[in-house]
Scaffold this motif. Structure first.
Motif, PDB file in Angstrom:
ATOM      1  N   ARG A  77      17.979   9.754  36.953  1.00 42.04           N
ATOM      2  CA  ARG A  77      19.266  10.007  36.319  1.00 42.04           C
ATOM      3  C   ARG A  77      20.300   9.015  36.829  1.00 42.04           C
ATOM      4  O   ARG A  77      20.794   9.122  37.952  1.00 42.04           O
ATOM      5  N   CYS A  93      18.539  19.693  40.257  1.00 42.50           N
ATOM      6  CA  CYS A  93      17.214  19.075  40.391  1.00 42.50           C
ATOM      7  C   CYS A  93      16.296  19.928  41.269  1.00 42.50           C
ATOM      8  O   CYS A  93      15.099  20.046  40.999  1.00 42.50           O
ATOM      9  N   GLU A  94      16.852  20.514  42.311  1.00 44.53           N
ATOM     10  CA  GLU A  94      16.055  21.388  43.177  1.00 44.53           C
ATOM     11  C   GLU A  94      15.617  22.636  42.422  1.00 44.53           C
ATOM     12  O   GLU A  94      14.486  23.100  42.565  1.00 44.53           O
ATOM     13  N   TYR A 107      11.981  19.976  41.829  1.00 43.20           N
ATOM     14  CA  TYR A 107      11.701  18.661  42.427  1.00 43.20           C
ATOM     15  C   TYR A 107      11.680  18.781  43.949  1.00 43.20           C
ATOM     16  O   TYR A 107      12.588  19.343  44.559  1.00 43.20           O
ATOM     17  N   ALA A 147      12.961  13.392  42.095  1.00 46.78           N
ATOM     18  CA  ALA A 147      14.162  13.176  41.291  1.00 46.78           C
ATOM     19  C   ALA A 147      14.970  12.065  41.933  1.00 46.78           C
ATOM     20  O   ALA A 147      15.222  12.089  43.141  1.00 46.78           O
ATOM     21  N   LEU A 205      17.682  19.725  31.886  1.00 44.76           N
ATOM     22  CA  LEU A 205      18.237  19.218  33.140  1.00 44.76           C
ATOM     23  C   LEU A 205      19.236  18.096  32.867  1.00 44.76           C
ATOM     24  O   LEU A 205      20.331  18.071  33.440  1.00 44.76           O
ATOM     25  N   SER A 206      18.875  17.185  31.982  1.00 46.56           N
ATOM     26  CA  SER A 206      19.761  16.068  31.646  1.00 46.56           C
ATOM     27  C   SER A 206      21.044  16.556  30.991  1.00 46.56           C
ATOM     28  O   SER A 206      22.146  16.083  31.315  1.00 46.56           O
ATOM     29  N   ILE A 226      14.469  14.652  46.598  1.00 51.38           N
ATOM     30  CA  ILE A 226      15.636  14.171  45.885  1.00 51.38           C
ATOM     31  C   ILE A 226      16.086  12.880  46.557  1.00 51.38           C
ATOM     32  O   ILE A 226      16.410  12.869  47.744  1.00 51.38           O
ATOM     33  N   PHE A 274      11.888  12.063  37.732  1.00 51.06           N
ATOM     34  CA  PHE A 274      13.075  12.190  36.902  1.00 51.06           C
ATOM     35  C   PHE A 274      14.132  11.237  37.442  1.00 51.06           C
ATOM     36  O   PHE A 274      14.470  11.282  38.627  1.00 51.06           O
ATOM     37  N   ILE A 301      13.035  18.617  31.276  1.00 49.17           N
ATOM     38  CA  ILE A 301      13.864  17.459  31.603  1.00 49.17           C
ATOM     39  C   ILE A 301      15.081  17.361  30.685  1.00 49.17           C
ATOM     40  O   ILE A 301      16.170  16.986  31.120  1.00 49.17           O
ATOM     41  N   LEU A 303      18.527  10.151  41.775  1.00 48.17           N
ATOM     42  CA  LEU A 303      19.899  10.124  41.275  1.00 48.17           C
ATOM     43  C   LEU A 303      20.505   8.791  41.689  1.00 48.17           C
ATOM     44  O   LEU A 303      20.792   8.575  42.867  1.00 48.17           O
TER      45      LEU A 303
END
Length: 359
Positions: free
Chosen positions: A154, A176-177, A181, A120, A56-57, A184, A152, A53, A122
């Motif tokens: 974001r 994310c993919e 995850y 995930a 990813l962030s 989405i 997750f 994570i 977003l």
């Protein structure tokens, strides 16, 4: 009268405590350098593919950055992640502010994780047109989901995006993919009929509505209603339950006025309550049925193709706009044209024409 010495004064300065060796300036500088140093694209990509994570962030932060020094790193990350993407279901969720998007997404996300899905989210928070700042409080509103190891979240600022989608959200989906995850979810600002960009980047578009808020009339208007694959009347609980059921009937009538989707799908209206955790399962079942039907034909892949085409054109548009305003000659000429405009010596159209001729 004798003068008092400094030692006899009640209020006097004392020698301060010196900085311990463990917190020396050199050590503090080293820590700062480590924090400010951007990890390489290879390190971040490896972390993303392992489901880290933090990586990813950090990677999403880099692709959202407007600093030119991050451009190449961002491109390398996206390029490396692209072969591992396109394996998720992308769901867009929109609705006016106050409709309960965050509460709904938390319940919805928790349901998906109990079924073994990695989710995930977003989210896009509106930016102030004055201070340019955003609260980015979605993690606070989704207190349970943010603690879930399979989720997750974001939050990003919408910036100047009129479509309610933060800059680089499309690229964040790819990352994310690649991180593994399965679902989405894109939660948008919710600014009305101008918020249609999300439809161009998702497989399923869910529109949240409120009963008794005048939205029933909006149901017969063209615009965002045409794009919805389903409508959910949220906050269908307590004294509002009767009004929600009535709104459901009205919206279903309105949806029948529209022609079926290209894949033959007829949008449906459901009621739900994020507060009472009611109707969430039914909405997921409806989405699953839609995706299954889309995948039995070429419609799912065609929609993904249309998404990529839109992203291509949007990227070109954004790049042209960025290059235009960063051009030194344009910057200088723009100031002059703004001054002439304020003096009434040119019209906005004449000023624009002058600037465009410089490109």
């Amino acid at each position: 009268m004798a003068k008092h010495s400094n030692k006899s004064k009640a209020l006097r300065e004392k020698e301060g405590i010196g900085m311990p060796d463990s917190l020396s300036l050199k050590a503090a500088k080293t820590i700062q350098e480590k924090r400010s140093k951007t990890p390489s694209a290879e390190i971040l990509t490896n972390g993303i593919l392992q489901g880290n994570i933090t990586s990813l962030s950090q990677a999403i932060t880099i692709i959202e950055s407007t600093a030119k020094k991050h451009n190449q790193t961002a491109e390398d990350i996206i390029k490396a992640c692209l072969p591992h993407a396109n394996k998720s279901i992308r769901i867009g969720i929109t609705g006016v502010p106050g409709v309960g998007k965050s509460s709904f997404i938390e319940r919805f996300g928790m349901l998906l994780t109990t079924e073994g899905k990695r989710v995930a989210v977003l989210t896009v928070d509106p930016s102030s047109s004055v201070s340019k700042g955003s609260i980015l409080g979605d993690k606070t509103r989704m207190e349970a989901l943010v603690k879930n190891p399979k989720a997750f979240i974001r939050p990003s600022a919408s910036g100047t995006s009129l479509g309610g989608v933060a800059r680089k959200t499309r690229e964040a989906i790819i990352l994310c993919e690649a991180a593994g995850y399965d679902i989405i979810i894109i939660e948008t600002v919710g600014v009305g009929q101008s918020e249609t960009t999300v439809h161009s980047m998702t497989d399923f578009f869910l529109l949240l509505k409120l009963a008794g808020a005048g939205d029933e009339l909006q149901g017969i208007k063209r615009g965002i209603m045409e794009m919805a694959d389903a409508i959910a009347i949220n906050k269908a609980d307590g004294e509002n339950l009767k009004a929600a059921k009535l709104a459901k009937t009205e919206f279903n009538r309105a949806l029948h006025m529209y022609p079926p989707k290209d894949n033959g799908w007829i949008p449906k209206t459901l009621t739900c309550s994020a507060l009472e955790n009611e109707g969430i399962v039914e909405i997921w079942e409806l989405i699953s049925a839609y995706i299954s039907k889309a995948k039995t034909t070429d419609f799912f892949q065609q929609r993904r193709h249309d998404q990529n085409k839109f992203w291509l054109l949007q990227t070109i548009e954004n790049r042209l706009k960025s290059d235009f305003y960063e051009n030194p000659a344009i910057k200088e000429a723009l100031e002059l044209q703004i001054e002439l405009l304020s003096e009434g010596k040119v019209t906005p159209f004449q000023a624009a024409e002058t600037l465009l001729k410089l490109t």
